[in-house]
Design a protein around this motif. Structure first.
Motif, PDB file in Angstrom:
ATOM      1  N   PRO A  47       0.794  -1.236   0.000  1.00 41.95           N
ATOM      2  CA  PRO A  47       0.000   0.000   0.000  1.00 41.95           C
ATOM      3  C   PRO A  47       0.829   1.291   0.000  1.00 41.95           C
ATOM      4  O   PRO A  47       0.302   2.349   0.288  1.00 41.95           O
ATOM      5  CB  PRO A  47      -0.812  -0.127   1.292  1.00 41.95           C
ATOM      6  CG  PRO A  47       0.108  -0.839   2.226  1.00 41.95           C
ATOM      7  CD  PRO A  47       0.866  -1.826   1.368  1.00 41.95           C
ATOM      8  N   LEU A  48       2.106   1.215  -0.292  1.00 42.69           N
ATOM      9  CA  LEU A  48       2.935   2.418  -0.379  1.00 42.69           C
ATOM     10  C   LEU A  48       2.480   3.250  -1.568  1.00 42.69           C
ATOM     11  O   LEU A  48       2.345   2.730  -2.678  1.00 42.69           O
ATOM     12  CB  LEU A  48       4.401   2.027  -0.554  1.00 42.69           C
ATOM     13  CG  LEU A  48       5.442   3.144  -0.473  1.00 42.69           C
ATOM     14  CD1 LEU A  48       5.473   3.773   0.907  1.00 42.69           C
ATOM     15  CD2 LEU A  48       6.820   2.602  -0.848  1.00 42.69           C
ATOM     16  N   THR A  49       2.208   4.531  -1.353  1.00 46.73           N
ATOM     17  CA  THR A  49       1.760   5.390  -2.450  1.00 46.73           C
ATOM     18  C   THR A  49       2.957   5.950  -3.199  1.00 46.73           C
ATOM     19  O   THR A  49       4.071   6.038  -2.657  1.00 46.73           O
ATOM     20  CB  THR A  49       0.912   6.556  -1.928  1.00 46.73           C
ATOM     21  OG1 THR A  49       1.751   7.450  -1.172  1.00 46.73           O
ATOM     22  CG2 THR A  49      -0.237   6.066  -1.053  1.00 46.73           C
ATOM     23  N   LEU A  52       4.445   8.903  -1.109  1.00 44.32           N
ATOM     24  CA  LEU A  52       5.256   8.471   0.030  1.00 44.32           C
ATOM     25  C   LEU A  52       6.585   7.907  -0.450  1.00 44.32           C
ATOM     26  O   LEU A  52       7.638   8.186   0.138  1.00 44.32           O
ATOM     27  CB  LEU A  52       4.512   7.414   0.846  1.00 44.32           C
ATOM     28  CG  LEU A  52       3.269   7.835   1.626  1.00 44.32           C
ATOM     29  CD1 LEU A  52       2.734   6.650   2.437  1.00 44.32           C
ATOM     30  CD2 LEU A  52       3.557   9.008   2.549  1.00 44.32           C
ATOM     31  N   LEU A  72       1.932  -0.405   6.266  1.00 43.17           N
ATOM     32  CA  LEU A  72       3.182  -0.483   5.504  1.00 43.17           C
ATOM     33  C   LEU A  72       4.121  -1.529   6.082  1.00 43.17           C
ATOM     34  O   LEU A  72       4.755  -2.290   5.345  1.00 43.17           O
ATOM     35  CB  LEU A  72       3.867   0.884   5.485  1.00 43.17           C
ATOM     36  CG  LEU A  72       3.105   2.006   4.779  1.00 43.17           C
ATOM     37  CD1 LEU A  72       3.851   3.334   4.924  1.00 43.17           C
ATOM     38  CD2 LEU A  72       2.907   1.692   3.296  1.00 43.17           C
ATOM     39  N   ARG A 103       0.616   5.410   6.189  1.00 42.97           N
ATOM     40  CA  ARG A 103      -0.358   5.183   5.127  1.00 42.97           C
ATOM     41  C   ARG A 103      -1.783   5.423   5.589  1.00 42.97           C
ATOM     42  O   ARG A 103      -2.646   5.809   4.799  1.00 42.97           O
ATOM     43  CB  ARG A 103      -0.228   3.747   4.602  1.00 42.97           C
ATOM     44  CG  ARG A 103      -1.162   3.406   3.441  1.00 42.97           C
ATOM     45  CD  ARG A 103      -0.841   4.241   2.235  1.00 42.97           C
ATOM     46  NE  ARG A 103      -1.730   3.973   1.121  1.00 42.97           N
ATOM     47  CZ  ARG A 103      -2.911   4.548   0.932  1.00 42.97           C
ATOM     48  NH1 ARG A 103      -3.371   5.423   1.828  1.00 42.97           N
ATOM     49  NH2 ARG A 103      -3.638   4.271  -0.128  1.00 42.97           N
ATOM     50  N   ASP A 104      -2.022   5.204   6.882  1.00 46.10           N
ATOM     51  CA  ASP A 104      -3.385   5.277   7.424  1.00 46.10           C
ATOM     52  C   ASP A 104      -3.551   6.570   8.208  1.00 46.10           C
ATOM     53  O   ASP A 104      -3.382   6.610   9.434  1.00 46.10           O
ATOM     54  CB  ASP A 104      -3.647   4.058   8.306  1.00 46.10           C
ATOM     55  CG  ASP A 104      -5.078   3.992   8.813  1.00 46.10           C
ATOM     56  OD1 ASP A 104      -5.889   4.857   8.413  1.00 46.10           O
ATOM     57  OD2 ASP A 104      -5.382   3.080   9.607  1.00 46.10           O
ATOM     58  N   ALA A 131      -0.001   9.816   4.083  1.00 47.67           N
ATOM     59  CA  ALA A 131      -0.822   9.712   2.874  1.00 47.67           C
ATOM     60  C   ALA A 131      -2.263  10.077   3.185  1.00 47.67           C
ATOM     61  O   ALA A 131      -2.872   9.547   4.114  1.00 47.67           O
ATOM     62  CB  ALA A 131      -0.760   8.292   2.314  1.00 47.67           C
TER      63      ALA A 131
END
Length: 200
Positions: A47-49, A52, A72, A103-104, A131
């Motif tokens: 889920p790494l954007t 980021l 992450l 991430r959250d 994120a």
């Protein structure tokens, strides 16, 4: 770790792309709460954007421990991608991290858990890189260096008590953490120098 993580490329032009990312970050830090365009030409493992990942590749190295939030940290592919492209060690203790990738945003950790700096070395504090789904003009009213008058800022998702957390962080200045918020193609910053207007 999957083969996809090992093969996921970093910047195609590391020198120029890290320079552009760093300039965008510095612009955001200089004008807190203002939303800037941010190019992140990366395809990191979820889920790494991309945003980021771009900031991690720009800022982190073998001397700057990274803290990863649970989404992450749970991904071997993300950990492998960051290790390969930055060499940064992963810190299990948030207080030991130079940078945190989060991430959250809705479950943002306690800001006090991260390094706050020291009276003689306020630069030894952590920078949180979070994120978001969206950055926009919103309900938070900000004052401080780099803000002419007041600036309205909003982001989602954030914890319901984010305003209180931001105000408490600002009261620690020159200590406290710096917060960088990202969304698809966007970046904004809330450095520790930001003051939250009462009632804002």
């Amino acid at each position: 770790m999957s083969a996809a993580a090992l093969l996921a490329p970093g910047f195609s032009d590391p020198v120029h792309q890290t320079q552009r990312a760093f300039r965008a970050l510095m612009a955001a830090m200089a004008e807190p709460g203002r939303v800037f365009a941010f190019s992140a030409p990366l395809a990191p493992p979820a889920p790494l954007t991309p945003e980021l990942a771009a900031l991690a590749l720009t800022l982190a190295d073998f001397e700057t421990p990274l803290f990863l939030d649970p989404p992450l940290a749970a991904s071997d592919d993300v950990r492998g991608f960051l290790a390969f492209h930055t060499g940064a060690p992963i810190a299990a203790d948030p207080a030991a991290a130079s940078f945190a990738l989060l991430r959250d945003g809705a479950n943002l950790p306690n800001l006090a858990a991260f390094a706050q700096g020291e009276p003689d070395y306020p630069d030894r504090s952590a920078t949180l890189i979070v994120a978001m789904d969206e950055l926009k003009e919103g309900p938070l009213q900000l004052e401080g260096p780099g803000i002419p008058g007041r600036r309205h800022f909003g982001a989602s998702p954030l914890p319901a008590d984010f305003s209180a957390r931001l105000a408490a962080n600002g009261c620690l200045f020159p200590l406290g953490v710096d917060i960088v918020l990202t969304a698809p193609g966007r970046i904004a910053a809330l450095p520790r120098s930001v003051r939250l207007v009462e009632g804002g």
